[in-house]
Enzyme design. Structure first.
Site, PDB file in Angstrom:
ATOM      1  N   TYR A   1      83.833  75.578   3.757  1.00  0.00           N
ATOM      2  CA  TYR A   1      83.006  76.274   4.879  1.00  0.00           C
ATOM      3  C   TYR A   1      83.015  74.862   5.742  1.00  0.00           C
ATOM      4  O   TYR A   1      83.064  75.247   7.071  1.00  0.00           O
ATOM      5  CB  TYR A   1      81.643  76.570   4.295  1.00  0.00           C
ATOM      6  CG  TYR A   1      80.806  77.263   5.384  1.00  0.00           C
ATOM      7  CD1 TYR A   1      80.869  78.571   5.793  1.00  0.00           C
ATOM      8  CD2 TYR A   1      79.811  76.287   5.993  1.00  0.00           C
ATOM      9  CE1 TYR A   1      79.969  79.081   7.005  1.00  0.00           C
ATOM     10  CE2 TYR A   1      78.981  76.885   7.445  1.00  0.00           C
ATOM     11  CZ  TYR A   1      79.220  78.184   7.722  1.00  0.00           C
ATOM     12  OH  TYR A   1      78.368  78.774   8.483  1.00  0.00           O
TER      13      TYR A   1
HETATM   14  N1  LIG Z   1      73.066  81.804   9.730  1.00  0.00           N
HETATM   15  C1  LIG Z   1      73.131  80.709   9.937  1.00  0.00           C
HETATM   16  O1  LIG Z   1      72.279  79.746   9.663  1.00  0.00           O
HETATM   17  C2  LIG Z   1      74.444  80.087  10.519  1.00  0.00           C
HETATM   18  C3  LIG Z   1      74.622  78.673  10.951  1.00  0.00           C
HETATM   19  C4  LIG Z   1      75.539  78.246  11.704  1.00  0.00           C
HETATM   20  C5  LIG Z   1      76.688  79.206  11.758  1.00  0.00           C
HETATM   21  N2  LIG Z   1      76.776  80.338  11.271  1.00  0.00           N
HETATM   22  C6  LIG Z   1      77.793  81.298  11.497  1.00  0.00           C
HETATM   23  O2  LIG Z   1      77.556  82.375  12.203  1.00  0.00           O
HETATM   24  C7  LIG Z   1      78.407  83.596  12.075  1.00  0.00           C
HETATM   25  C8  LIG Z   1      77.633  84.745  11.447  1.00  0.00           C
HETATM   26  O3  LIG Z   1      76.491  84.218  10.418  1.00  0.00           O
HETATM   27  P1  LIG Z   1      75.345  85.331   9.755  1.00  0.00           P
HETATM   28  O4  LIG Z   1      74.555  84.202   9.508  1.00  0.00           O
HETATM   29  O5  LIG Z   1      75.000  86.070  10.836  1.00  0.00           O
HETATM   30  O6  LIG Z   1      76.119  85.844   8.448  1.00  0.00           O
HETATM   31  P2  LIG Z   1      75.677  87.165   7.778  1.00  0.00           P
HETATM   32  O7  LIG Z   1      74.507  87.917   8.404  1.00  0.00           O
HETATM   33  O8  LIG Z   1      76.181  87.009   6.242  1.00  0.00           O
HETATM   34  O9  LIG Z   1      76.904  88.232   8.359  1.00  0.00           O
HETATM   35  C9  LIG Z   1      78.198  87.904   8.350  1.00  0.00           C
HETATM   36  C10 LIG Z   1      79.163  88.926   8.975  1.00  0.00           C
HETATM   37  O10 LIG Z   1      80.579  88.576   8.830  1.00  0.00           O
HETATM   38  C11 LIG Z   1      81.142  89.463   8.083  1.00  0.00           C
HETATM   39  N3  LIG Z   1      82.084  89.142   7.202  1.00  0.00           N
HETATM   40  C12 LIG Z   1      81.795  88.525   6.056  1.00  0.00           C
HETATM   41  N4  LIG Z   1      83.059  88.251   5.399  1.00  0.00           N
HETATM   42  C13 LIG Z   1      83.815  88.633   5.745  1.00  0.00           C
HETATM   43  C14 LIG Z   1      85.251  88.908   5.547  1.00  0.00           C
HETATM   44  N5  LIG Z   1      85.906  88.281   4.646  1.00  0.00           N
HETATM   45  N6  LIG Z   1      86.223  89.420   6.456  1.00  0.00           N
HETATM   46  C15 LIG Z   1      85.603  89.983   7.592  1.00  0.00           C
HETATM   47  N7  LIG Z   1      84.381  90.094   7.845  1.00  0.00           N
HETATM   48  C16 LIG Z   1      83.399  89.475   7.070  1.00  0.00           C
HETATM   49  C17 LIG Z   1      80.107  90.531   7.483  1.00  0.00           C
HETATM   50  O11 LIG Z   1      80.401  91.924   7.157  1.00  0.00           O
HETATM   51  P3  LIG Z   1      79.869  92.592   6.284  1.00  0.00           P
HETATM   52  O12 LIG Z   1      78.429  93.078   6.884  1.00  0.00           O
HETATM   53  O13 LIG Z   1      80.500  94.007   6.100  1.00  0.00           O
HETATM   54  O14 LIG Z   1      79.786  92.049   4.924  1.00  0.00           O
HETATM   55  C18 LIG Z   1      78.988  90.248   8.512  1.00  0.00           C
HETATM   56  O15 LIG Z   1      79.257  91.331   9.560  1.00  0.00           O
HETATM   57  C19 LIG Z   1      79.388  82.944  10.828  1.00  0.00           C
HETATM   58  O16 LIG Z   1      80.556  82.552  11.472  1.00  0.00           O
HETATM   59  C20 LIG Z   1      78.582  81.838  10.066  1.00  0.00           C
HETATM   60  O17 LIG Z   1      79.343  80.970   9.580  1.00  0.00           O
HETATM   61  C21 LIG Z   1      75.676  80.996  10.638  1.00  0.00           C
END
Ligand SMILES: NC(=O)c1ccc[n+]([C@@H]2O[C@H](COP(=O)([O-])OP(=O)(O)OC[C@H]3O[C@@H](n4cnc5c(N)ncnc54)[C@H](OP(=O)(O)O)[C@@H]3O)[C@@H](O)[C@H]2O)c1
Length: 243
Positions: free
Chosen positions: A147
């Site tokens: 990651y």
């Molecule tokens: N939350 C944090 O603290 C944080 C901090 C920094 C960066 N981020 C980044 O922000 C982005 C969104 O994160 P989030 O926290 O909102 O995550 P999340 O709630 O887990 O949502 C993840 C999303 O990505 C999709 N996804 C996961 N695996 C996938 C795959 N193999 N192929 C296609 N789609 C996939 C999921 O689809 P499904 O619903 O179908 O599973 C969902 O729409 C990510 O890039 C993450 O790394 C998050």
């Protein structure tokens, strides 16, 4: 979020728009008048319980190159591409080479593949790209090295694509969210020790909310307001990276 931007007539594609940050970004663009398509891993939108009724939906699995290529081919028009889909595999599995490769494939390789797959369609508008980086673009990720490695490359890829696409008028930027309340971080929110450390390490003393990340996406996508911004990665992190 109150819509203070006008994206009427814009076609916006948000990968991973079914939940969390992507869902908030999709909702913010739709609220500002855009036609929004979200992607997720499931076969159809109904499998998300009606949560996606404001959007068009396409299945796309980011670890599968053919699936990413099919998404690009099926996208007729794109003014804003938000490369948001992301996944984390934490230790113990996260320390295996297979997990490393899978997370890099989803969090990095698919971003490049989709940008290149949509390059001509972005140039035709011209459109813009918003990538999602992370605090792990900058800090060690011992629980999930894949990651961290994938996310570390996002600001660099953002700069490279910004320089590569600038001649077509396509801007490429990124957002680096701090710790944000989503399903991705649910296990960490539920761990009192890690929750305490994160709050203490974040100058604002709290977790971010997905809609607070969405505001930066609207800003970066606005040609009127951010028309001279390209190659930038903007932290939205409660001061985490400043600390
Ligand atoms: N939350 C944090 O603290 C944080 C901090 C920094 C960066 N981020 C980044 O922000 C982005 C969104 O994160 P989030 O926290 O909102 O995550 P999340 O709630 O887990 O949502 C993840 C999303 O990505 C999709 N996804 C996961 N695996 C996938 C795959 N193999 N192929 C296609 N789609 C996939 C999921 O689809 P499904 O619903 O179908 O599973 C969902 O729409 C990510 O890039 C993450 O790394 C998050």
């Amino acid at each position: 979020m109150a819509a203070t931007f006008d994206f009427s007539g814009y076609a916006v594609l948000v990968t991973g728009g079914t939940r969390g940050i992507g869902r908030a970004i999709a909702g913010a663009f739709a609220g500002a008048g855009a036609e929004v398509t979200v992607t997720g891993t499931r076969a159809d939108a109904g499998e998300y319980g009606g949560n996606l009724s404001a959007f068009a939906y396409r299945q796309a699995r980011m670890e599968d190159a053919a699936s990413v290529d099919a998404l690009a081919a099926a996208t007729a028009r794109v003014d804003v591409l938000v490369n948001n889909a992301g996944t984390v595999i934490r230790q113990p599995e996260g320390l295996t080479p297979d997990a490393f490769e899978r997370t890099v494939a989803v969090n990095l390789n698919a971003v490049f593949r989709l940008c290149q797959g949509l390059r001509e369609k972005l140039a035709a508008r011209p459109g813009c790209v918003v990538n999602i980086a992370s605090m792990y673009s900058y800090f060690a990720s011992p629980h999930a090295p894949g990651y961290g490695a994938g996310k570390a490359a996002i600001p660099q890829l953002t700069k490279s694509l910004a320089a590569l696409y600038a001649g077509d008028g396509v801007r490429v930027n990124a957002i680096a969210p701090g710790w944000t309340e989503t399903d991705l971080t649910a296990p960490i929110q539920a761990d009192p020790d890690r929750d305490r450390v994160i709050r203490a390490r974040t100058p604002m003393g709290r977790w971010g909310r997905p809609r607070e990340i969405a505001g930066a996406a609207l800003y970066l996508a606005s040609g009127d307001i951010a028309g001279f911004v390209t190659g930038a990665t903007i932290p939205v992190d409660g001061g985490y990276s400043a600390g």
